[in-house]
Design an enzyme around this catalytic site. Structure first.
Site: not given
Length: 275
Positions: A67, A104, A130, A154, A243
């Site tokens: 992507k 998306d 993230a 994290r 999803g």
């Protein structure tokens, strides 16, 4: 006369549901097209894209791990692709320029709001992760004007980087970053954007983030319930979604961009859900 050619490009790609989704859309809308899956070599994504359009291809969906490369390859980017830093949709514009879009975030927001009746305006949101998947959806989520959005990750620096990048489009939404262990308050909506749950792992989040009314959304999907959604149910959540709807809705937005027709997603989601 040949049908217009479309495809999804990724590596690996054999598991992709996109060919089935787009063929269902085509049948429903009466559009004549052919949609296949192409596995690009990891070191020659650009060559795969170039070859596809040279053969007269009309449009591509892009999935993992390409992507970001698709975004870099494009000559033009829509505003939402620009913000997402990644592209899942490629096509040639009327002048023949390779154009990148990202559907998306639109897919996620449509699934939450239209299919599940979840309001985002004025709500307190927690987004886990993230990485690219999260960056790709933040713009459309912020456009719905939640009261506050916390990004937990994290590596704190990555979450902070997203906060500073999206600050300019956040409007009145209070944006903040933290580590996975930090958030202790209850949120209205929690979106899991990590892929950990597919491996059976969980981000180390406190159960206190979940209240009886909290809506849980895992951007991943599997035939069984995802590990994250099972954990949320165990903590007392009652509204958990995966999803699959996002996958179908982002495909519908790509289809609309390419063909100018918006398919009815509900029967397609149902058909995929039933195996």
């Amino acid at each position: 006369m040949h049908n217009d050619l479309y495809a999804v490009v990724g590596n690996p790609i054999s598991h992709s549901k996109s060919p089935r989704i787009h063929s269902l859309f085509a049948r429903q809308t009466g559009e004549q097209l052919e949609y296949t899956a192409i596995q690009a070599p990891e070191d020659d994504f650009a060559g795969t894209v170039k070859g596809f359009f040279e053969r007269g291809g009309k449009g591509l969906n892009i999935t993992v791990p390409f992507k970001e490369q698709a975004w870099q390859l494009a000559n033009l980017r829509t505003q939402r692709a620009e913000r997402a830093g990644a592209a899942n949709t490629l096509y040639k514009d009327s002048k023949g320029s390779l154009t990148a879009d990202n559907t998306d975030g639109k897919g996620l927001v449509t699934d939450l709001m239209v299919n599940h009746g979840v309001r985002l305006a004025g709500k307190r949101l927690l987004v886990l992760g993230a990485g690219g998947a999260v960056r790709g959806v933040l713009g459309p989520i912020l456009a719905e004007e939640p009261a506050a959005l916390t990004i937990a990750n994290r590596t704190l620096a990555k979450a902070e980087g997203l906060v500073s990048f999206f600050e300019s489009v956040a409007g009145d939404t209070h944006l903040e970053a933290c580590g996975f262990e930090q958030p202790a308050d209850t949120f209205d909506v929690i979106i899991n954007g990590t892929s950990a749950s597919l491996q059976g792992d969980l981000p180390p989040v406190s159960a206190s983030v979940i209240g009886a009314e909290t809506v849980i959304y895992d951007m991943m999907y599997s035939l069984q319930i995802t590990t994250f959604n099972q954990w949320a149910l165990d903590q007392g959540a009652t509204r958990v979604f995966d999803g699959l709807g996002m996958l179908v809705e982002q495909a519908a937005e790509s289809f609309r961009i390419w063909r100018g027709k918006t398919p009815d997603t509900r029967p397609v989601i149902e058909e995929l859900r039933n195996g």
